[in-house]
Structure formats: structure tokens, C-alpha cells
Design a protein around this motif. Structure first.
Motif, mmCIF file in Angstrom:
data_model
loop_
_atom_site.group_PDB
_atom_site.id
_atom_site.type_symbol
_atom_site.label_atom_id
_atom_site.label_comp_id
_atom_site.label_asym_id
_atom_site.label_seq_id
_atom_site.Cartn_x
_atom_site.Cartn_y
_atom_site.Cartn_z
ATOM 1 N N GLU A 126 0.855 -1.179 0.000
ATOM 2 C CA GLU A 126 0.000 0.000 0.000
ATOM 3 C C GLU A 126 0.898 1.238 0.000
ATOM 4 O O GLU A 126 1.019 1.939 0.999
ATOM 5 N N THR A 158 -2.941 -1.832 -3.555
ATOM 6 C CA THR A 158 -4.209 -1.213 -3.187
ATOM 7 C C THR A 158 -4.204 0.229 -3.661
ATOM 8 O O THR A 158 -3.443 1.051 -3.154
ATOM 9 N N THR A 163 -6.469 5.817 -0.911
ATOM 10 C CA THR A 163 -5.232 5.130 -0.537
ATOM 11 C C THR A 163 -3.989 5.983 -0.785
ATOM 12 O O THR A 163 -2.928 5.463 -1.103
#
Length: 284
Positions: A126, A158, A163
Motif C-alpha cells: 500500500e 491497493t 489510498t
């Protein structure tokens, strides 16, 4: 088709309970209602037994759980922990490792542990959640991509408007560059770069090493019908079902995906076969 494989599921266990989605349970349930769904009992009670019952009722055999290691306040779930959860619940949870991209040397060592010690099929990153956020094509990530390609590991990224610091951290053009530079590396794009739906679908049309798993972003949100059309046609071998639990109930997500018109062989691929191949699961 045997049981459904849910590619993005975070059970109310161990370190997952420290993550923001369970720490701020009321906020999570509010997001569920925004999607037009009702939070399931397992979220309200934080009960893994209730979750397993909900999975059974929905026909979900396996939930894929990933380590979370961002070095940020979103919470940490170690790879040792997800491996232990999967060992305690065999054939219900399948573990993939999480890698913190901030320390490149440590990340490479962790990739090797994921491949050798745990023999997991994929890693999760991430990069937008790092203390100093990175975009998917940040050159600091390239040694990690290269090591995963060498070790035969898929990479789950992600990427969506939530994000990173802003919506530029989920641009499909970044994914296009990584897929071009590492053509043998399977890239699973969790959240599918929403809201950049059509550009991401275009990139996935062009780059055949990209898999899309939009999870909650294919449920009652703009772009849903575009995802469905691609999944029924050219993307049917690279589209993956995921509930995004706890943000969506497992059963509600299955029903929402079925409502997109997936039937027959296409439904078999989306709900199980594509994930089973990607994760190297044995045939039932």
C-alpha cells in the motif's frame, strides 16, 4: 465451481482489530450503508465465528487475508500473524504477506521470507499509505517488483482515491508503466484505481499481466456497469471477486456481484477459477 474465493477479507482477529476499519467500527458501518447494504452481525459483534457462518451462507469457502505493514497509523498486521490465522483456520483463510516499501533492504528480505518460509503466493503493498507516500511507479519500489517477479510472487497493490494523500496516487498510467516494465509480474489492483474506472479498464485491456479486483467499488457506485461489461468480455480471465469485508458484508457483496449479470463459465471464473489460478491453489 466449488466455493467462492474472496480476495479481500479482513477478519476480526488479532492485529486486524488494531486497524482503523475495526477501531472506528461506526465509521466502517456508515460506509457499508452508503453502499446500500446493511452491516452484518459479525462486524457489530466483532465475532469471527459469526463471520465464518456468514461466509458459509454466502458460499464463500476461502477469504484471502494479507499482512498490513505501512508504517502508518492505519494499523499493522504482521506476516507471522496472518500465517498463524490461516494455520488455525485451514481452508477458510489464505494468507499473503504484507511488505513495507519504506526500507527497501528489509522489504526484499521479507519478500524472500514470504516465498521461502511461508510459501505464500503473493505480497501486498500500500505505497500511498507510507509515511512518505509513493505512487505505484516510484522507482524505490522497482527492486521489490523485480524480486517478486524472480520469486514467482504476484503483487497486490491497493489503489483508489482513499489510498493516498490525493487522487493522483491511484492513477492508472502508473500501473501501466509498472506492468510494461515487469511483463512477467502478475499485478492485482485492489480497488481497481477507482474512480479512474475507464482508464484503468483500458490499461488492463492493454497489459495482460494486470488483474482487477474492484471489491466495494463495483457495488452501487459509478463505474459499476463498466466493470461488469469488461468482466463479462475481455477481462473475464483477470477479474477477481472480493467483498472488501468489513466495508461490505460477504453475503451482500456476493449478491451485488451476481446482480452484475455474471453467469455460467464467466461466473465460475470471477468467483473462483481466476483467483485459484493466481494463488496456485490445487484443483478441488
Amino acid at each position: 465451481m466449488s466455493g467462492i474465493i474472496d480476495l479481500r477479507l479482513r477478519p476480526p482477529l488479532g492485529g486486524f482489530l488494531t486497524t482503523i476499519m475495526f477501531r472506528e467500527k461506526d465509521r466502517t458501518m456508515a460506509r457499508t450503508r452508503q453502499l446500500g447494504l446493511e452491516p452484518p452481525p459479525s462486524v457489530q459483534t466483532l465475532s469471527v465465528n459469526a463471520l465464518l457462518a456468514e461466509m458459509d451462507a454466502a458460499g464463500v469457502e476461502i477469504g484471502v487475508i494479507t499482512g498490513r505493514n505501512t508504517g502508518s497509523g492505519f494499523g499493522t498486521v504482521t506476516n507471522d500473524e496472518v500465517a498463524a490465522i490461516a494455520a488455525r483456520h485451514p481452508r477458510r483463510f489464505l494468507a499473503c504477506g504484507g511488505v513495507n516499501p519504506v526500507d527497501g533492504a528489509a522489504a526484499l528480505r521479507e519478500v524472500d521470507r514470504i516465498a521461502d518460509e511461508w510459501q505464500m503466493p503473493a505480497i501486498s503493498m500500500e505505497p500511498g499509505f507510507a509515511p512518505h507516500p509513493m505512487r505505484a511507479n516510484d522507482r524505490r519500489l522497482y527492486p521489490i517488483y523485480a524480486r517478486c517477479a524472480d520469486r514467482g510472487l504476484a503483487v497486490i497493490l491497493t489503489l483508489s482515491l482513499n489510498t493516498g494523500p490525493d487522487v493522483s496516487y491511484c492513477l492508472p498510467v502508473d500501473v501501466d508503466q509498472v506492468a510494461h516494465d515487469f511483463p512477467e509480474l502478475p499485478l492485482v489492483i485492489a480497488h481497481a484505481c477507482w474512480p479512474w474506472v475507464q482508464p484503468m479498464l483500458g490499461v488492463a485491456f492493454r497489459r495482460t499481466n494486470i488483474y482487477l479486483s474492484p471489491d466495494i467499488y463495483a457495488i452501487n457506485l459509478p463505474g459499476r456497469d463498466d466493470f461488469a461489461l469488461a468482466a463479462r468480455t475481455y477481462l473475464q480471465d483477470r477479474f477477481l471477486f472480493a467483498s472488501g469485508y468489513p466495508f461490505a458484508p460477504v453475503g451482500g457483496a456476493v449478491q451485488a456481484y451476481r446482480a452484475l449479470g455474471f453467469t455460467g463459465e464467466v461466473a465460475d471464473k470471477i468467483f473462483r477459477q481466476n483467483a485459484a489460478g493466481l494463488l496456485r491453489l490445487p484443483a478441488p
